[in-house]
Scaffold this motif. Structure first.
Motif, PDB file in Angstrom:
ATOM      1  N   PRO A  31     -31.888 113.718 -15.477  1.00 44.74           N
ATOM      2  CA  PRO A  31     -32.523 113.046 -14.335  1.00 44.74           C
ATOM      3  C   PRO A  31     -32.188 113.816 -13.072  1.00 44.74           C
ATOM      4  O   PRO A  31     -31.027 114.176 -12.856  1.00 44.74           O
ATOM      5  CB  PRO A  31     -31.868 111.658 -14.326  1.00 44.74           C
ATOM      6  CG  PRO A  31     -30.592 111.801 -15.078  1.00 44.74           C
ATOM      7  CD  PRO A  31     -30.736 112.982 -16.001  1.00 44.74           C
ATOM      8  N   SER A  33     -33.043 113.410  -9.016  1.00 43.19           N
ATOM      9  CA  SER A  33     -33.700 112.645  -7.973  1.00 43.19           C
ATOM     10  C   SER A  33     -34.564 113.570  -7.103  1.00 43.19           C
ATOM     11  O   SER A  33     -34.117 114.637  -6.693  1.00 43.19           O
ATOM     12  CB  SER A  33     -32.603 111.986  -7.131  1.00 43.19           C
ATOM     13  OG  SER A  33     -33.167 111.168  -6.195  1.00 43.19           O
ATOM     14  N   GLN A  85     -33.695 106.036 -15.957  1.00 43.07           N
ATOM     15  CA  GLN A  85     -32.318 105.925 -15.458  1.00 43.07           C
ATOM     16  C   GLN A  85     -32.241 104.940 -14.289  1.00 43.07           C
ATOM     17  O   GLN A  85     -33.070 104.966 -13.371  1.00 43.07           O
ATOM     18  CB  GLN A  85     -31.777 107.277 -14.994  1.00 43.07           C
ATOM     19  CG  GLN A  85     -30.267 107.170 -14.777  1.00 43.07           C
ATOM     20  CD  GLN A  85     -29.636 108.352 -14.056  1.00 43.07           C
ATOM     21  OE1 GLN A  85     -30.094 108.764 -12.997  1.00 43.07           O
ATOM     22  NE2 GLN A  85     -28.573 108.886 -14.625  1.00 43.07           N
ATOM     23  N   LYS A 154     -24.448 108.077 -18.088  1.00 37.47           N
ATOM     24  CA  LYS A 154     -24.236 109.455 -17.620  1.00 37.47           C
ATOM     25  C   LYS A 154     -23.176 109.407 -16.518  1.00 37.47           C
ATOM     26  O   LYS A 154     -23.320 108.660 -15.550  1.00 37.47           O
ATOM     27  CB  LYS A 154     -25.547 110.038 -17.101  1.00 37.47           C
ATOM     28  CG  LYS A 154     -25.405 111.469 -16.579  1.00 37.47           C
ATOM     29  CD  LYS A 154     -26.792 112.079 -16.346  1.00 37.47           C
ATOM     30  CE  LYS A 154     -26.705 113.476 -15.761  1.00 37.47           C
ATOM     31  NZ  LYS A 154     -26.283 113.510 -14.359  1.00 37.47           N
ATOM     32  N   ARG A 186     -17.680 117.759 -13.984  1.00 40.64           N
ATOM     33  CA  ARG A 186     -17.085 117.900 -12.648  1.00 40.64           C
ATOM     34  C   ARG A 186     -16.590 116.550 -12.163  1.00 40.64           C
ATOM     35  O   ARG A 186     -17.055 115.506 -12.623  1.00 40.64           O
ATOM     36  CB  ARG A 186     -18.126 118.416 -11.631  1.00 40.64           C
ATOM     37  CG  ARG A 186     -18.557 119.849 -11.833  1.00 40.64           C
ATOM     38  CD  ARG A 186     -19.434 120.356 -10.667  1.00 40.64           C
ATOM     39  NE  ARG A 186     -19.732 121.771 -10.830  1.00 40.64           N
ATOM     40  CZ  ARG A 186     -20.768 122.245 -11.516  1.00 40.64           C
ATOM     41  NH1 ARG A 186     -21.632 121.421 -12.103  1.00 40.64           N
ATOM     42  NH2 ARG A 186     -20.937 123.550 -11.641  1.00 40.64           N
ATOM     43  N   ASN A 215     -22.956 118.327 -19.938  1.00 39.10           N
ATOM     44  CA  ASN A 215     -23.749 118.640 -18.747  1.00 39.10           C
ATOM     45  C   ASN A 215     -22.886 119.358 -17.712  1.00 39.10           C
ATOM     46  O   ASN A 215     -21.699 119.082 -17.597  1.00 39.10           O
ATOM     47  CB  ASN A 215     -24.316 117.314 -18.180  1.00 39.10           C
ATOM     48  CG  ASN A 215     -25.076 117.495 -16.872  1.00 39.10           C
ATOM     49  OD1 ASN A 215     -24.754 116.880 -15.866  1.00 39.10           O
ATOM     50  ND2 ASN A 215     -26.094 118.331 -16.887  1.00 39.10           N
ATOM     51  N   ASP A 217     -23.577 123.267 -15.353  1.00 35.35           N
ATOM     52  CA  ASP A 217     -23.691 124.730 -15.484  1.00 35.35           C
ATOM     53  C   ASP A 217     -24.472 125.178 -16.715  1.00 35.35           C
ATOM     54  O   ASP A 217     -24.170 126.220 -17.295  1.00 35.35           O
ATOM     55  CB  ASP A 217     -22.304 125.404 -15.504  1.00 35.35           C
ATOM     56  CG  ASP A 217     -21.577 125.258 -14.186  1.00 35.35           C
ATOM     57  OD1 ASP A 217     -22.249 124.921 -13.186  1.00 35.35           O
ATOM     58  OD2 ASP A 217     -20.362 125.461 -14.156  1.00 35.35           O
ATOM     59  N   SER A 239     -29.893 120.864 -15.859  1.00 33.27           N
ATOM     60  CA  SER A 239     -30.165 120.250 -14.551  1.00 33.27           C
ATOM     61  C   SER A 239     -30.665 121.268 -13.546  1.00 33.27           C
ATOM     62  O   SER A 239     -31.846 121.598 -13.550  1.00 33.27           O
ATOM     63  CB  SER A 239     -28.899 119.553 -14.039  1.00 33.27           C
ATOM     64  OG  SER A 239     -28.439 118.630 -14.993  1.00 33.27           O
ATOM     65  N   ARG A 240     -29.758 121.827 -12.697  1.00 30.66           N
ATOM     66  CA  ARG A 240     -30.234 122.724 -11.635  1.00 30.66           C
ATOM     67  C   ARG A 240     -30.930 123.964 -12.192  1.00 30.66           C
ATOM     68  O   ARG A 240     -31.769 124.550 -11.517  1.00 30.66           O
ATOM     69  CB  ARG A 240     -29.062 123.117 -10.723  1.00 30.66           C
ATOM     70  CG  ARG A 240     -28.654 121.992  -9.783  1.00 30.66           C
ATOM     71  CD  ARG A 240     -27.383 122.348  -9.053  1.00 30.66           C
ATOM     72  NE  ARG A 240     -26.283 122.555  -9.993  1.00 30.66           N
ATOM     73  CZ  ARG A 240     -25.098 123.056  -9.661  1.00 30.66           C
ATOM     74  NH1 ARG A 240     -24.869 123.409  -8.413  1.00 30.66           N
ATOM     75  NH2 ARG A 240     -24.154 123.184 -10.569  1.00 30.66           N
TER      76      ARG A 240
HETATM   77  C1  LIG Z   1     -31.327 117.618  -6.717  1.00 24.31           C
HETATM   78  C2  LIG Z   1     -30.464 116.874  -7.706  1.00 24.31           C
HETATM   79  C3  LIG Z   1     -30.776 115.570  -8.033  1.00 24.31           C
HETATM   80  C4  LIG Z   1     -30.009 114.875  -8.965  1.00 24.31           C
HETATM   81  N1  LIG Z   1     -30.364 113.601  -9.302  1.00 24.31           N
HETATM   82  C5  LIG Z   1     -29.696 112.951 -10.283  1.00 24.31           C
HETATM   83  C6  LIG Z   1     -30.105 111.666 -10.738  1.00 24.31           C
HETATM   84  O1  LIG Z   1     -31.083 111.087 -10.257  1.00 24.31           O
HETATM   85  N2  LIG Z   1     -29.375 111.086 -11.727  1.00 24.31           N
HETATM   86  C7  LIG Z   1     -28.294 111.703 -12.299  1.00 24.31           C
HETATM   87  O2  LIG Z   1     -27.676 111.127 -13.197  1.00 24.31           O
HETATM   88  N3  LIG Z   1     -27.882 112.912 -11.896  1.00 24.31           N
HETATM   89  C8  LIG Z   1     -28.568 113.551 -10.913  1.00 24.31           C
HETATM   90  N4  LIG Z   1     -28.171 114.812 -10.542  1.00 24.31           N
HETATM   91  C9  LIG Z   1     -27.071 115.466 -11.253  1.00 24.31           C
HETATM   92  C10 LIG Z   1     -27.581 116.345 -12.403  1.00 24.31           C
HETATM   93  O3  LIG Z   1     -28.305 115.570 -13.346  1.00 24.31           O
HETATM   94  C11 LIG Z   1     -26.439 117.068 -13.146  1.00 24.31           C
HETATM   95  O4  LIG Z   1     -25.521 116.124 -13.611  1.00 24.31           O
HETATM   96  C12 LIG Z   1     -25.717 118.080 -12.259  1.00 24.31           C
HETATM   97  O5  LIG Z   1     -26.631 118.823 -11.481  1.00 24.31           O
HETATM   98  C13 LIG Z   1     -24.824 119.027 -13.068  1.00 24.31           C
HETATM   99  O6  LIG Z   1     -25.519 119.916 -13.884  1.00 24.31           O
HETATM  100  P1  LIG Z   1     -25.798 121.470 -13.432  1.00 24.31           P
HETATM  101  O7  LIG Z   1     -24.466 122.045 -13.030  1.00 24.31           O
HETATM  102  O8  LIG Z   1     -26.358 122.121 -14.662  1.00 24.31           O
HETATM  103  O9  LIG Z   1     -26.751 121.405 -12.298  1.00 24.31           O
HETATM  104  C14 LIG Z   1     -28.881 115.496  -9.566  1.00 24.31           C
HETATM  105  C15 LIG Z   1     -28.567 116.814  -9.212  1.00 24.31           C
HETATM  106  C16 LIG Z   1     -29.330 117.513  -8.301  1.00 24.31           C
HETATM  107  C17 LIG Z   1     -28.970 118.935  -7.954  1.00 24.31           C
END
Ligand SMILES: Cc1cc2nc3c(=O)[nH]c(=O)nc-3n(C[C@H](O)[C@H](O)[C@H](O)COP(=O)(O)O)c2cc1C
Length: 352
Positions: A31, A33, A85, A154, A186, A215, A217, A239-240
């Motif tokens: 997810p 946002s 979610q 989550k 994290r 989840n 990186d 995610s990112r």
């Molecule tokens: C722009 C953005 C929006 C996010 N929105 C949500 C969200 O709505 N719900 C959620 O559980 N995590 C949200 N996250 C967290 C990510 O789902 C994820 O846990 C986090 O980015 C770590 O993964 P990564 O290091 O691969 O980016 C968001 C992260 C970002 C950068």
């Protein structure tokens, strides 16, 4: 070059079982946002038809008072598997919201216990639940009681480095009835900075019976394989790494199923995807969609000579026609000059 060990391949060959619900992919689209709306999910799904996707987080208190389905909760009847979610700290509101999620067609409902944003945590939601495990348990129990679909959580590994409590917390979520847990490696204090501490995810996996999804990186096929090897997790969530790159989940899924890497899209193909994304956002949300598209467009335009200039133009588009012209010009330029791949630092990307 990444390789898939026979052990890992065998371990992941079976479907992911979330309670009674089975998913034929071990790679999930997180997810996000402001990002993972119906349009974005459609683009991801094209390359990852089996993968579980998540809506953006939905505020259960908002649903309680407005009683109307917000656009961010909309699910396409053809998009499965899909999880809605929710976030909040009130078990009764979350239970009610979960019933609305079922009515909308969700396969699972996920509770956000990881969001670090002040606006959410100061009201007792998101990652602040890590500091209030009794309420977190009450939430899971109430939602499990309210719906027949699996309920998942989550979360993060703790509030700060001094308060890493994910082992106890995850056990409690499982005991309360959660059917899967996704752990972002994290702390809340880390935000999105510093490397994710996958070692904690491995420790959670050792003590739970429900699936554990890793989840943090997950930016490449190589990262996903290393994480699955290191943690023993049941799957990975991207995610990112998917921002401006809705190909990633499909690339990892393909690799885990076949042991071979997909050919990556060229910059022209990425811009063609950006073009379609912009058009679809406009059709779905009108001018608001165009404003939201600006950030997406800047994420697509990276990694080739001239990308910074293109990002500058795309970040201020006023309407869909203007955006399409700019993208078409970018595609034309790439097609005629050939493209030269360049490395760009994160700060260069953020500046645009
Ligand atoms: C722009 C953005 C929006 C996010 N929105 C949500 C969200 O709505 N719900 C959620 O559980 N995590 C949200 N996250 C967290 C990510 O789902 C994820 O846990 C986090 O980015 C770590 O993964 P990564 O290091 O691969 O980016 C968001 C992260 C970002 C950068």
């Amino acid at each position: 070059m990444t390789s898939l060990s026979p052990n890992l391949k065998a371990r992941l060959a079976k479907p992911l079982k979330i309670g009674h619900f089975e998913v034929k992919s071990r790679v999930l689209q997180s997810p996000l946002s402001g990002v993972t709306d119906l349009v974005f999910r459609r683009l991801v799904r094209r390359h990852a038809p089996d993968s579980m996707m998540y809506t953006e987080m939905v505020n259960a208190t908002g649903l309680h008072y407005v009683k109307q389905l917000p656009k961010i909760m909309e699910v396409d009847p053809n998009e499965r598997p899909i999880s809605i979610q929710l976030f909040d700290c009130r078990p009764d509101f979350l239970a009610e919201a979960a019933q609305m999620a079922v009515a909308e067609g969700a396969d699972t409902v996920d509770i956000n216990m990881g969001c670090p944003v002040n606006k959410i945590t100061k009201n007792g939601g998101g990652s602040s639940l890590l500091r209030d495990p009794e309420t977190a348990e009450a939430i899971v129990r109430a939602v499990v009681k309210a719906v027949k679909i699996p309920v998942t959580v989550k979360t993060r590994i703790g509030w700060t480095d001094q308060e890493i409590n994910i082992l106890d917390f995850a056990k409690r979520m499982e005991a309360a009835g959660a059917q899967m847990i996704t752990v972002h490696g994290r702390t809340r204090a880390q935000g999105y900075n510093g490397p994710a501490k996958w070692e904690w995810i491995g420790r959670v996996k050792e003590i739970l019976s429900i699936p554990v999804i890793a989840n943090g990186d997950m930016f490449s096929v190589d990262a996903a394989v290393r994480c699955l090897e290191q943690t023993g997790a049941d799957g990975v969530m991207c995610s990112r790494g998917t921002l401006g790159y809705p190909f990633l989940v499909g690339e990892i899924d393909h690799f885990l199923k076949t042991g071979t890497e997909k050919v990556k899209p060229t910059p022209i193909e990425r811009l063609e995807c950006a073009r379609e994304h912009l058009q679809m956002l406009w059709e779905y949300k009108g001018d608001r969609g165009v404003r939201q598209a600006r950030k997406h467009m800047t994420w697509y335009a990276k990694g080739f000579a001239g990308a910074a200039d293109l990002r500058g133009q795309l970040s201020v588009i006023e309407n869909v026609a203007q955006g399409l012209v700019i993208i078409d010009r970018g595609i034309d330029r790439l097609a005629h000059s050939g493209w030269q791949e360049i490395e760009e630092s994160e700060s260069q990307l953020v500046e645009a």
